[in-house]
Scaffold this motif. Structure first.
Motif, short mmCIF file in Angstrom:
data_model
loop_
_atom_site.label_atom_id
_atom_site.label_comp_id
_atom_site.label_asym_id
_atom_site.label_seq_id
_atom_site.Cartn_x
_atom_site.Cartn_y
_atom_site.Cartn_z
N GLU A 166 0.84 -1.19 0.00
CA GLU A 166 0.00 0.00 0.00
C GLU A 166 0.89 1.25 0.00
N THR A 225 2.41 4.91 -0.03
CA THR A 225 1.90 6.22 0.36
C THR A 225 1.99 7.17 -0.83
N SER A 226 1.58 8.41 -0.62
CA SER A 226 1.59 9.40 -1.71
C SER A 226 3.00 9.74 -2.16
N THR A 227 4.01 9.46 -1.33
CA THR A 227 5.39 9.76 -1.69
C THR A 227 6.13 8.52 -2.17
N ARG A 256 6.19 5.08 -5.04
CA ARG A 256 5.73 4.50 -6.30
C ARG A 256 6.15 3.04 -6.34
N GLU A 268 7.73 15.93 -7.59
CA GLU A 268 7.05 14.93 -8.40
C GLU A 268 5.67 14.61 -7.85
N VAL A 269 5.54 14.60 -6.53
CA VAL A 269 4.24 14.33 -5.92
C VAL A 269 3.25 15.42 -6.30
N ASN A 270 3.68 16.69 -6.22
CA ASN A 270 2.80 17.80 -6.56
C ASN A 270 2.44 17.78 -8.04
N HIS A 306 2.17 15.10 -9.92
CA HIS A 306 1.21 14.03 -10.17
C HIS A 306 -0.17 14.34 -9.59
N SER A 307 -0.20 15.12 -8.48
CA SER A 307 -1.47 15.38 -7.83
C SER A 307 -2.18 16.61 -8.37
N ARG A 308 -1.47 17.47 -9.12
CA ARG A 308 -2.08 18.69 -9.63
C ARG A 308 -3.00 18.37 -10.79
#
Length: 210
Positions: free
Chosen positions: A93, A95-97, A99, A152-154, A156-158
């Motif tokens: 599972e 997390t958001s940070t 892959r 990279e997280v921002n 992908h989430s934007r």
């Protein structure tokens, strides 16, 4: 630990679908005693055919030793209705940070875990404790998750920007009818609309060991 065992007993009373409920409870308690980073939970499991069933799951983290350091991998182990005659279903599972590593030998892109210990599962010999131990070994040799930078997280989430609204046809000027500004007017436009330059960002190499 006694409290965790009580939680297992309480959850099992809410899940009457198990063929061998006493064995399920025992195996869950043994696993939680060995890996206290896991917690018992009740959840709805969706099978490959779309059917749903309420099952006991052990969710939390499992250890992985990579290059001499111990890391915690977020994991969920579902104890299926036919336990111990059928193997558990395991998912990483991230997390958001994090892959999932593409084309990993033991983990697909949905996070589902595959290993010969699962395919060769035996009711009288196989245990969740031994499964986690084997997964820790293979993941330590080839980590299935890697970290991504906040940038990279921002990215992908934007959400994507919407397209600009179409302009009315009446407001569009043709090239032949559009007036050509004089050099002085061009200079004034440039002064009132300063240009902006965007520099390249720093290249980020994702760390495999986070």
């Amino acid at each position: 630990m006694f409290q965790v065992h009580q939680e297992v007993d309480a959850l099992m009373q809410q899940i009457p679908t198990y063929l061998e409920p006493q064995r399920v409870a025992k195996d869950a308690k043994d696993t939680l005693s060995t890996y206290p980073s896991l917690r018992p939970e009740r959840g709805v499991f969706v099978s490959d055919d779309g059917s749903e069933s309420t099952l006991l799951k052990l969710a939390g983290t499992m250890p992985m030793v990579y290059q001499g350091q111990t890391f915690n991998l977020p994991v969920t182990l579902w104890m299926v209705e036919m336990h111990p005659f059928s193997p558990p279903v395991c998912f990483l599972e991230p997390t958001s940070t994090m892959r999932i590593k593409a084309q990993h030998q033991h983990v697909d892109m949905s996070g589902r875990v595959y290993h010969h210990y699962l395919t060769e599962w035996e009711a009288e010999k196989s245990t969740l404790v031994e499964l986690i131990r084997k997964l820790s070994q293979v993941f330590g040799a080839d980590p299935p998750l890697f970290a991504v930078s906040p940038k990279e997280v921002n990215t992908h989430s934007r959400p994507p920007l919407p397209p600009p609204p179409p302009q009315p046809v009446s407001s569009l000027a043709t090239a032949s009818s559009r007036p050509v500004p004089s050099p002085q007017q061009q200079q004034q436009q440039q002064q009132s609309h300063p240009s902006f330059s965007f520099g390249g960002g720093e290249v980020y190499n994702a760390a495999t060991t986070s």
